[in-house]
Design a protein around this motif. Structure first.
Motif, mmCIF file in Angstrom:
data_model
loop_
_atom_site.group_PDB
_atom_site.id
_atom_site.type_symbol
_atom_site.label_atom_id
_atom_site.label_comp_id
_atom_site.label_asym_id
_atom_site.label_seq_id
_atom_site.Cartn_x
_atom_site.Cartn_y
_atom_site.Cartn_z
ATOM 1 N N GLY A 17 -13.692 8.630 0.270
ATOM 2 C CA GLY A 17 -12.744 7.523 0.306
ATOM 3 C C GLY A 17 -11.877 7.611 1.538
ATOM 4 O O GLY A 17 -11.796 8.655 2.204
ATOM 5 N N GLN A 18 -11.246 6.480 1.870
ATOM 6 C CA GLN A 18 -10.350 6.437 3.017
ATOM 7 C C GLN A 18 -9.257 5.414 2.761
ATOM 8 O O GLN A 18 -9.491 4.368 2.145
ATOM 9 N N ILE A 19 -8.048 5.712 3.224
ATOM 10 C CA ILE A 19 -6.928 4.780 3.132
ATOM 11 C C ILE A 19 -6.292 4.676 4.510
ATOM 12 O O ILE A 19 -6.141 5.675 5.214
ATOM 13 N N THR A 20 -5.953 3.437 4.898
ATOM 14 C CA THR A 20 -5.314 3.183 6.181
ATOM 15 C C THR A 20 -3.946 2.561 5.927
ATOM 16 O O THR A 20 -3.844 1.467 5.359
ATOM 17 N N GLY A 21 -2.899 3.292 6.316
ATOM 18 C CA GLY A 21 -1.536 2.788 6.210
ATOM 19 C C GLY A 21 -1.051 2.327 7.568
ATOM 20 O O GLY A 21 -1.384 2.933 8.607
ATOM 21 N N LEU A 22 -0.249 1.262 7.605
ATOM 22 C CA LEU A 22 0.091 0.629 8.873
ATOM 23 C C LEU A 22 1.531 0.133 8.868
ATOM 24 O O LEU A 22 1.988 -0.471 7.895
ATOM 25 N N VAL A 23 2.234 0.395 9.955
ATOM 26 C CA VAL A 23 3.545 -0.201 10.232
ATOM 27 C C VAL A 23 3.422 -0.926 11.553
ATOM 28 O O VAL A 23 2.923 -0.356 12.534
ATOM 29 N N ASN A 36 8.533 -13.881 14.913
ATOM 30 C CA ASN A 36 8.371 -12.429 14.827
ATOM 31 C C ASN A 36 7.987 -12.060 13.403
ATOM 32 O O ASN A 36 8.296 -12.775 12.447
ATOM 33 N N SER A 37 7.292 -10.960 13.298
ATOM 34 C CA SER A 37 6.757 -10.524 12.016
ATOM 35 C C SER A 37 6.739 -9.005 11.994
ATOM 36 O O SER A 37 6.489 -8.359 13.022
ATOM 37 N N SER A 38 7.021 -8.421 10.832
ATOM 38 C CA SER A 38 6.975 -6.966 10.702
ATOM 39 C C SER A 38 6.497 -6.609 9.311
ATOM 40 O O SER A 38 6.676 -7.371 8.357
ATOM 41 N N GLU A 39 5.909 -5.445 9.183
ATOM 42 C CA GLU A 39 5.374 -5.048 7.879
ATOM 43 C C GLU A 39 5.130 -3.554 7.819
ATOM 44 O O GLU A 39 4.941 -2.882 8.838
ATOM 45 N N ALA A 40 5.149 -3.023 6.613
ATOM 46 C CA ALA A 40 4.745 -1.658 6.297
ATOM 47 C C ALA A 40 3.822 -1.784 5.100
ATOM 48 O O ALA A 40 4.270 -2.059 3.988
ATOM 49 N N VAL A 41 2.524 -1.599 5.310
ATOM 50 C CA VAL A 41 1.526 -1.980 4.314
ATOM 51 C C VAL A 41 0.384 -0.980 4.243
ATOM 52 O O VAL A 41 0.212 -0.129 5.117
ATOM 53 N N VAL A 42 -0.387 -1.103 3.194
ATOM 54 C CA VAL A 42 -1.723 -0.509 3.154
ATOM 55 C C VAL A 42 -2.669 -1.544 3.742
ATOM 56 O O VAL A 42 -2.844 -2.626 3.176
ATOM 57 N N HIS A 43 -3.225 -1.245 4.887
ATOM 58 C CA HIS A 43 -4.123 -2.203 5.526
ATOM 59 C C HIS A 43 -5.441 -2.306 4.786
ATOM 60 O O HIS A 43 -5.967 -3.400 4.579
ATOM 61 N N SER A 44 -5.978 -1.163 4.358
ATOM 62 C CA SER A 44 -7.255 -1.187 3.648
ATOM 63 C C SER A 44 -7.480 0.124 2.919
ATOM 64 O O SER A 44 -6.906 1.164 3.268
ATOM 65 N N GLU A 52 -20.368 0.855 -1.000
ATOM 66 C CA GLU A 52 -19.032 0.966 -0.430
ATOM 67 C C GLU A 52 -18.129 -0.124 -1.020
ATOM 68 O O GLU A 52 -18.472 -1.306 -0.971
ATOM 69 N N LEU A 53 -16.995 0.287 -1.579
ATOM 70 C CA LEU A 53 -16.014 -0.641 -2.134
ATOM 71 C C LEU A 53 -14.864 -0.809 -1.147
ATOM 72 O O LEU A 53 -14.471 0.155 -0.476
ATOM 73 N N LEU A 54 -14.320 -2.020 -1.088
ATOM 74 C CA LEU A 54 -13.288 -2.323 -0.096
ATOM 75 C C LEU A 54 -12.132 -3.098 -0.722
ATOM 76 O O LEU A 54 -12.334 -4.066 -1.454
ATOM 77 N N TYR A 55 -10.925 -2.649 -0.401
ATOM 78 C CA TYR A 55 -9.691 -3.372 -0.714
ATOM 79 C C TYR A 55 -9.001 -3.657 0.612
ATOM 80 O O TYR A 55 -8.604 -2.729 1.327
ATOM 81 N N ASN A 56 -8.916 -4.922 1.012
ATOM 82 C CA ASN A 56 -8.345 -5.246 2.319
ATOM 83 C C ASN A 56 -7.512 -6.523 2.286
ATOM 84 O O ASN A 56 -7.924 -7.578 2.772
ATOM 85 N N PRO A 57 -6.329 -6.471 1.701
ATOM 86 C CA PRO A 57 -5.511 -7.677 1.578
ATOM 87 C C PRO A 57 -5.145 -8.308 2.915
ATOM 88 O O PRO A 57 -4.945 -9.522 2.993
ATOM 89 N N GLU A 58 -5.066 -7.514 3.983
ATOM 90 C CA GLU A 58 -4.667 -8.047 5.283
ATOM 91 C C GLU A 58 -5.755 -8.900 5.932
ATOM 92 O O GLU A 58 -5.448 -9.781 6.741
ATOM 93 N N GLN A 59 -7.014 -8.619 5.621
ATOM 94 C CA GLN A 59 -8.102 -9.365 6.242
ATOM 95 C C GLN A 59 -9.017 -10.032 5.219
ATOM 96 O O GLN A 59 -10.111 -10.468 5.562
ATOM 97 N N SER A 60 -8.563 -10.129 3.996
ATOM 98 C CA SER A 60 -9.351 -10.788 2.963
ATOM 99 C C SER A 60 -9.489 -12.273 3.272
ATOM 100 O O SER A 60 -8.580 -12.908 3.799
ATOM 101 N N PHE A 61 -10.645 -12.845 2.918
ATOM 102 C CA PHE A 61 -10.899 -14.261 3.160
ATOM 103 C C PHE A 61 -10.434 -15.148 2.002
ATOM 104 O O PHE A 61 -10.723 -16.345 1.993
ATOM 105 N N ALA A 62 -9.731 -14.593 1.020
ATOM 106 C CA ALA A 62 -9.260 -15.395 -0.103
ATOM 107 C C ALA A 62 -8.370 -16.525 0.410
ATOM 108 O O ALA A 62 -7.428 -16.299 1.175
#
Length: 491
Positions: A100-106, A133-141, A159-169
């Motif tokens: 597994g892998q997690i990517t955190g982003l500020v 302007n925009s700012s965030e502290a998130v789990v990218h994927s 492979e399972l993916l959780y990606n709210p930042e780039q989801s096509f929903a």
């Protein structure tokens, strides 16, 4: 039976001899019982050892393997070969390898035009960034993967993916439920064993063998990746040696998950294997353990095939734009992954130099025909154009006195979709990056990104909701600066 003395007299055996026989039989019985107990103990120990060995062979993990399989910046369409090499090197020595892998982003973004943020590591819409302007502290994927060694020659991968930042929903923010679901991003069965043969094959949902599409940046994908990296259902046949890597993939028609669309009876329904792609690349060994990889690719049906479409009230009339006059209903424009009248094929070439501490990469891809939707009939001064994308980048491993090298990178890439002077002419991306691996599966990174131009694929030539006819929400005066720091960690 007669008494022992009587029986001994009748048989001619003395009492002493008879007692000796009895003592021997008793001793044999004791020895037999001891041997049975020893055998039973050995069997129990062997059974326990076998059970322990079976348990040890069943499930395991490989941090470096899983990190590279799940990292979105590398191996973007060569995962199958990497898996086969891992099998050959006995990295995948368990029946099931979990990871597994997690990517955190500020990050902080600044834009010079309201709600136009062109950084494609987030969907560039007002559902994601508002204002200037925009700012965030998130789990990218978050990714979870499972590699199953089914037989000596057969491997399964999911492979399972959780990606709210780039989801096509659609019509959802990163806190909306549609964007917070988990999906299966890749799933395929791989046949092959490089110890036996250079030939391999895979079947399922996988990356299309087109272009290089990796990046030297630690986080931000290249414009080539965003423009031409494909993901689709299909079947792939490959040939891998130390120097040559040849691949051909039959792709399900209709609109696929990324960058693949070949019409099926005038629809985008994926019900026919009528799309395909080829890639061939050669790796030359150079002095000082360096290498040079050069390759070329072709894909029959890209996603750049839709025409500019009108809404029903204007579909059968001659397009006329009257300056200063607002229509009640905007035309539909061009919508990505809509049905196409015909395929638009693409080609790519790339070269990658890998030295001991230096990496240089160059890539170019284009549609071989114009994308019909880049022509807006209400803006006839701009002709339809081909889609062209190129990337130039370099990375250097610097010794700064730490336990590991610090990777410093710079990459420029351009997406060009329209003729000179059109609002949708091009979008440029410049990325400066720094990356440090605490372990082979924990990476700290930072980036400074500059994006010039704002050219979203949907409605790029006009027809965006709420706009005037004869205008486009694409912009060549848009600027977007991003500062980002993050961590990619896996096991």
């Amino acid at each position: 039976m007669a008494a022992p003395s009587v029986w001994a007299q009748e048989t001619g055996i003395s009492r002493a001899e008879f007692e000796a026989v009895i003592e021997r039989l008793t001793a044999l019985e004791e020895e037999n019982a001891a041997l049975k107990a020893l055998v039973a103990a050995d069997d129990a120990e062997d059974g326990a050892t076998l059970a322990e060995n079976n348990s040890n062979d069943l499930v395991g993990t490989s941090a470096e393997y899983n990190f590279r399989m799940l990292d979105h910046t590398v191996l973007t369409n060569t995962r199958q070969r990497y898996q086969l090499e891992a099998l050959k090197d006995n990295v995948l020595d368990k029946n099931l390898t979990l990871g597994g892998q997690i990517t955190g982003l500020v990050n902080y973004q600044n834009a010079n035009e309201n709600s136009k943020f062109g950084w494609l590591m987030r969907h560039p819409t007002s559902a994601n960034q508002i204002g200037e302007n925009s700012s965030e502290a998130v789990v990218h994927s978050v990714n979870i993967n499972m590699t199953a060694k089914l037989t000596e020659d057969l491997t399964g991968y999911v492979e399972l993916l959780y990606n709210p930042e780039q989801s096509f929903a659609a019509n959802s923010t990163i806190t909306g439920l549609p964007r917070n679901n988990v999906s299966v991003s890749r799933a395929y069965i791989l046949w092959g064993n490089l110890n036996k043969s250079p030939v391999y094959a895979s079947l399922g949902k996988m990356d299309i063998p087109f272009g290089w599409n990796d990046t030297v940046s630690p986080f931000t994908n290249s414009t080539n990746w965003h423009s031409f990296a494909g993901l689709a259902y299909g079947g792939l046949l490959g040939y891998a040696t130390d120097h040559w890597h040849l691949r051909a993939m039959a792709i399900q028609g209709g609109a696929q998950f990324r960058n693949a669309n070949a019409p099926v009876d005038g629809t985008n329904v994926p019900s026919r294997l009528n799309n395909f792609a080829f890639d061939a690349n050669y790796t030359a060994a150079l002095e000082h353990d360096a290498s040079l990889n050069i390759g070329a690719s072709y894909q029959y049906g890209s996603s750049y095939c839709q025409q500019y479409m009108d809404t029903p009230d204007t579909a059968h009339t001659t397009p006329v734009f009257i300056p200063g006059v607002t229509r009640n209903q905007s035309p539909q424009g061009v919508v990505h992954f809509n049905p196409c009248e015909d395929n638009v094929d693409t080609a790519a070439v790339y070269a990658v130099y890998q030295g001991a501490r230096t990496m240089l990469a160059a890539e170019y891809a284009e549609t071989l025909e114009v994308w019909p939707g880049t022509y807006n009939p209400y803006m006839p001064q701009f002709a339809a154009a081909k889609n062209q994308t190129f990337t130039l980048g370099g990375k250097y491993a610097a010794d700064v006195g730490l336990a590991e090298m610090l990777d410093l990178s710079a990459e420029f890439s351009r997406y060009r979709a329209g003729p000179s002077g059109s609002p949708w002419e091009k979008q440029d991306q410049l990325v400066f990056g720094a990356s440090y691996f605490l372990t082979p599966s924990v990476n700290l990174f930072s980036e400074a990104v500059l994006v010039k131009g704002w050219v979203p694929l949907n409605f790029l030539s006009g027809g965006n909701p709420g706009s005037l006819v004869g205008t486009s929400w694409s912009s060549q005066s848009s600027r977007n600066e991003i500062l980002a720091i993050g961590v990619k960690a896996g096991l």
